[in-house]
Design a protein around this motif. Sequence first.
Motif, PDB file in Angstrom:
ATOM      1  N   SER A  38      23.245  35.145  47.201  1.00  0.00           N
ATOM      2  CA  SER A  38      24.688  35.355  47.326  1.00  0.00           C
ATOM      3  C   SER A  38      25.052  35.944  48.679  1.00  0.00           C
ATOM      4  O   SER A  38      24.204  36.402  49.437  1.00  0.00           O
ATOM      5  CB  SER A  38      25.180  36.282  46.209  1.00  0.00           C
ATOM      6  OG  SER A  38      24.594  37.570  46.358  1.00  0.00           O
ATOM      7  N   VAL A  39      26.349  35.919  48.947  1.00  0.00           N
ATOM      8  CA  VAL A  39      26.919  36.537  50.135  1.00  0.00           C
ATOM      9  C   VAL A  39      28.134  37.339  49.691  1.00  0.00           C
ATOM     10  O   VAL A  39      28.919  36.884  48.857  1.00  0.00           O
ATOM     11  CB  VAL A  39      27.363  35.481  51.176  1.00  0.00           C
ATOM     12  CG1 VAL A  39      28.072  36.138  52.344  1.00  0.00           C
ATOM     13  CG2 VAL A  39      26.172  34.683  51.669  1.00  0.00           C
ATOM     14  N   ASN A  67      39.070  42.808  51.830  1.00  0.00           N
ATOM     15  CA  ASN A  67      37.772  42.177  51.566  1.00  0.00           C
ATOM     16  C   ASN A  67      37.302  42.461  50.149  1.00  0.00           C
ATOM     17  O   ASN A  67      36.740  41.579  49.483  1.00  0.00           O
ATOM     18  CB  ASN A  67      36.737  42.666  52.579  1.00  0.00           C
ATOM     19  CG  ASN A  67      36.857  41.956  53.912  1.00  0.00           C
ATOM     20  OD1 ASN A  67      36.602  40.765  54.022  1.00  0.00           O
ATOM     21  ND2 ASN A  67      37.285  42.701  54.930  1.00  0.00           N
ATOM     22  N   ASP A  68      37.527  43.675  49.656  1.00  0.00           N
ATOM     23  CA  ASP A  68      37.175  43.987  48.269  1.00  0.00           C
ATOM     24  C   ASP A  68      37.967  43.105  47.308  1.00  0.00           C
ATOM     25  O   ASP A  68      37.428  42.582  46.326  1.00  0.00           O
ATOM     26  CB  ASP A  68      37.449  45.463  47.967  1.00  0.00           C
ATOM     27  CG  ASP A  68      36.472  46.392  48.671  1.00  0.00           C
ATOM     28  OD1 ASP A  68      35.394  45.922  49.094  1.00  0.00           O
ATOM     29  OD2 ASP A  68      36.790  47.590  48.801  1.00  0.00           O
ATOM     30  N   LYS A  69      39.256  42.925  47.596  1.00  0.00           N
ATOM     31  CA  LYS A  69      40.101  42.083  46.745  1.00  0.00           C
ATOM     32  C   LYS A  69      39.652  40.621  46.789  1.00  0.00           C
ATOM     33  O   LYS A  69      39.562  39.943  45.763  1.00  0.00           O
ATOM     34  CB  LYS A  69      41.559  42.193  47.183  1.00  0.00           C
ATOM     35  CG  LYS A  69      42.522  41.365  46.355  1.00  0.00           C
ATOM     36  CD  LYS A  69      43.954  41.488  46.869  1.00  0.00           C
ATOM     37  CE  LYS A  69      44.558  42.815  46.506  1.00  0.00           C
ATOM     38  NZ  LYS A  69      46.018  42.854  46.818  1.00  0.00           N
ATOM     39  N   LEU A  70      39.338  40.138  47.996  1.00  0.00           N
ATOM     40  CA  LEU A  70      38.908  38.751  48.159  1.00  0.00           C
ATOM     41  C   LEU A  70      37.628  38.468  47.395  1.00  0.00           C
ATOM     42  O   LEU A  70      37.540  37.475  46.656  1.00  0.00           O
ATOM     43  CB  LEU A  70      38.698  38.443  49.642  1.00  0.00           C
ATOM     44  CG  LEU A  70      38.046  37.105  49.982  1.00  0.00           C
ATOM     45  CD1 LEU A  70      38.894  35.946  49.491  1.00  0.00           C
ATOM     46  CD2 LEU A  70      37.797  36.999  51.490  1.00  0.00           C
ATOM     47  N   TYR A  71      36.627  39.322  47.536  1.00  0.00           N
ATOM     48  CA  TYR A  71      35.339  39.024  46.916  1.00  0.00           C
ATOM     49  C   TYR A  71      35.319  39.318  45.422  1.00  0.00           C
ATOM     50  O   TYR A  71      34.488  38.755  44.693  1.00  0.00           O
ATOM     51  CB  TYR A  71      34.217  39.729  47.677  1.00  0.00           C
ATOM     52  CG  TYR A  71      33.815  38.886  48.866  1.00  0.00           C
ATOM     53  CD1 TYR A  71      32.784  37.965  48.781  1.00  0.00           C
ATOM     54  CD2 TYR A  71      34.537  38.954  50.057  1.00  0.00           C
ATOM     55  CE1 TYR A  71      32.454  37.153  49.848  1.00  0.00           C
ATOM     56  CE2 TYR A  71      34.218  38.140  51.139  1.00  0.00           C
ATOM     57  CZ  TYR A  71      33.172  37.233  51.023  1.00  0.00           C
ATOM     58  OH  TYR A  71      32.855  36.406  52.079  1.00  0.00           O
ATOM     59  N   SER A  72      36.240  40.136  44.933  1.00  0.00           N
ATOM     60  CA  SER A  72      36.412  40.272  43.490  1.00  0.00           C
ATOM     61  C   SER A  72      36.970  38.971  42.911  1.00  0.00           C
ATOM     62  O   SER A  72      36.513  38.487  41.868  1.00  0.00           O
ATOM     63  CB  SER A  72      37.355  41.438  43.182  1.00  0.00           C
ATOM     64  OG  SER A  72      37.614  41.519  41.793  1.00  0.00           O
ATOM     65  N   LEU A  88      36.631  35.954  44.334  1.00  0.00           N
ATOM     66  CA  LEU A  88      35.597  34.928  44.460  1.00  0.00           C
ATOM     67  C   LEU A  88      34.555  35.039  43.357  1.00  0.00           C
ATOM     68  O   LEU A  88      34.050  34.018  42.864  1.00  0.00           O
ATOM     69  CB  LEU A  88      34.920  35.029  45.833  1.00  0.00           C
ATOM     70  CG  LEU A  88      35.781  34.654  47.040  1.00  0.00           C
ATOM     71  CD1 LEU A  88      35.014  34.881  48.334  1.00  0.00           C
ATOM     72  CD2 LEU A  88      36.260  33.215  46.940  1.00  0.00           C
ATOM     73  N   ALA A  89      34.244  36.264  42.939  1.00  0.00           N
ATOM     74  CA  ALA A  89      33.286  36.449  41.841  1.00  0.00           C
ATOM     75  C   ALA A  89      33.851  35.882  40.543  1.00  0.00           C
ATOM     76  O   ALA A  89      33.130  35.227  39.777  1.00  0.00           O
ATOM     77  CB  ALA A  89      32.959  37.930  41.672  1.00  0.00           C
ATOM     78  N   SER A  90      35.136  36.094  40.295  1.00  0.00           N
ATOM     79  CA  SER A  90      35.771  35.545  39.091  1.00  0.00           C
ATOM     80  C   SER A  90      35.808  34.023  39.152  1.00  0.00           C
ATOM     81  O   SER A  90      35.556  33.337  38.153  1.00  0.00           O
ATOM     82  CB  SER A  90      37.200  36.085  38.951  1.00  0.00           C
ATOM     83  OG  SER A  90      37.193  37.487  38.797  1.00  0.00           O
ATOM     84  N   ARG A  91      36.095  33.505  40.333  1.00  0.00           N
ATOM     85  CA  ARG A  91      36.139  32.053  40.513  1.00  0.00           C
ATOM     86  C   ARG A  91      34.763  31.432  40.292  1.00  0.00           C
ATOM     87  O   ARG A  91      34.633  30.402  39.620  1.00  0.00           O
ATOM     88  CB  ARG A  91      36.652  31.747  41.916  1.00  0.00           C
ATOM     89  CG  ARG A  91      36.823  30.275  42.247  1.00  0.00           C
ATOM     90  CD  ARG A  91      37.467  30.134  43.619  1.00  0.00           C
ATOM     91  NE  ARG A  91      37.601  28.741  43.992  1.00  0.00           N
ATOM     92  CZ  ARG A  91      36.687  28.056  44.656  1.00  0.00           C
ATOM     93  NH1 ARG A  91      35.555  28.659  45.024  1.00  0.00           N
ATOM     94  NH2 ARG A  91      36.896  26.789  44.971  1.00  0.00           N
ATOM     95  N   LEU A 118      43.820  30.633  38.127  1.00  0.00           N
ATOM     96  CA  LEU A 118      43.274  31.816  38.795  1.00  0.00           C
ATOM     97  C   LEU A 118      43.634  31.800  40.277  1.00  0.00           C
ATOM     98  O   LEU A 118      44.066  32.819  40.842  1.00  0.00           O
ATOM     99  CB  LEU A 118      41.759  31.861  38.626  1.00  0.00           C
ATOM    100  CG  LEU A 118      41.018  33.003  39.348  1.00  0.00           C
ATOM    101  CD1 LEU A 118      41.387  34.344  38.727  1.00  0.00           C
ATOM    102  CD2 LEU A 118      39.503  32.788  39.287  1.00  0.00           C
ATOM    103  N   GLU A 119      43.448  30.640  40.924  1.00  0.00           N
ATOM    104  CA  GLU A 119      43.756  30.531  42.344  1.00  0.00           C
ATOM    105  C   GLU A 119      45.246  30.697  42.607  1.00  0.00           C
ATOM    106  O   GLU A 119      45.643  31.353  43.581  1.00  0.00           O
ATOM    107  CB  GLU A 119      43.266  29.181  42.872  1.00  0.00           C
ATOM    108  CG  GLU A 119      41.757  29.055  42.901  1.00  0.00           C
ATOM    109  CD  GLU A 119      41.291  27.742  43.484  1.00  0.00           C
ATOM    110  OE1 GLU A 119      40.328  27.755  44.266  1.00  0.00           O
ATOM    111  OE2 GLU A 119      41.886  26.703  43.158  1.00  0.00           O
ATOM    112  N   ALA A 120      46.070  30.117  41.745  1.00  0.00           N
ATOM    113  CA  ALA A 120      47.525  30.244  41.911  1.00  0.00           C
ATOM    114  C   ALA A 120      47.966  31.698  41.804  1.00  0.00           C
ATOM    115  O   ALA A 120      48.776  32.180  42.608  1.00  0.00           O
ATOM    116  CB  ALA A 120      48.248  29.388  40.876  1.00  0.00           C
ATOM    117  N   ARG A 121      47.426  32.420  40.833  1.00  0.00           N
ATOM    118  CA  ARG A 121      47.777  33.837  40.673  1.00  0.00           C
ATOM    119  C   ARG A 121      47.336  34.640  41.893  1.00  0.00           C
ATOM    120  O   ARG A 121      48.038  35.543  42.353  1.00  0.00           O
ATOM    121  CB  ARG A 121      47.134  34.413  39.411  1.00  0.00           C
ATOM    122  CG  ARG A 121      47.783  33.977  38.121  1.00  0.00           C
ATOM    123  CD  ARG A 121      47.380  34.880  36.964  1.00  0.00           C
ATOM    124  NE  ARG A 121      45.927  34.948  36.796  1.00  0.00           N
ATOM    125  CZ  ARG A 121      45.229  34.116  36.036  1.00  0.00           C
ATOM    126  NH1 ARG A 121      45.840  33.142  35.384  1.00  0.00           N
ATOM    127  NH2 ARG A 121      43.918  34.250  35.923  1.00  0.00           N
TER     128      ARG A 121
END
Length: 225
Positions: free
Chosen positions: A96-97, A105-110, A112-115, A163-166
Motif C-alpha cells: 500500500s501507499v 491528506n488525512d481526509k483524502l486517504y481516509s 481512499l481506504a473506504s473506496r 461515496l465519490e459524489a459525497r
Amino acid sequence: MLTVACTTTDSQYSVIGTSSQANLEGNIAYMKRMDRGSYHDVDSCEVIHGNFQMSGPLDSVMCVSIFMGETYNTNNRPILVVLEQGDVKVDIDYASVRAGGTPLNDKLYSFLASRDSIGMLLTDPNLTRIGMMVDGYSAKTIQTRMQQVEKENQKLYDALNQLEARFVEDNYENVLGVTWFLRMCEQSLFSFNEPTNPYLKKIYKRAPDVFKNNPNVQRMMRMLK
C-alpha cells in the motif's frame, strides 16, 4: 490538479517519504501538478536509503502527484498528495501507499481506504466464468451465476459512485473536491464501453460558484459535452 484554497507569503510545504521497496533505491521522485490537461514540475529528489524529502515555498494549497522514477506502470503509479502547511508524511511499502500528517491528506486517504474496501468486493466476471468452466459447471449454471455477479457488481458500483459524489460535495470549496471531480470526469471520458457517470451532472449542478468557475472544471465539462 490545482485550485487555489488560500494564499500566504510564509507558507512552506514539506513532504517526508519512506519506502520499503528496494527497487526504488536511487530513483528520482518527481513531484508534478496537473493543470489544464498537462503536468507541470514542482520538485524532485533522490531516494536514498529508502528516504526522500522535498520542501519549498507554498503559494497555494494544491494536489500533486509523486512519480517514483520516470517509468510509469501498474506497479509504479503516481502517489496523490495535497501540498499544504505542515509535514506531509508518505509511506510506501509493497502492499500500500499512504499519505497523512496534515488535515486534507488525512481526509483524502481516509476516503481512499473506504473506496478501496468497496472495490475489493467487486468480482471479475471473466475470471469467475473461466473458473466455473474449468470446474465443469453447466452452461445454464454459469449463466445464472454471471447474472448474479452483474447485479452484485452494479450495487457496488452504485455505492462507489455515491461515496465519490459525497466526497466531492463535502469538499466543494477546497482542493479535494475539484481534484476528485476531475478524476471522475476522466474515468467517464476514457470508459468507452460505459455511459457517462450520471452523478457528474448532479455534482456540478449543486456546486457553488467557486467550484463551477474553476478553469479545470470548466474545461472538463466542455469535454464531457
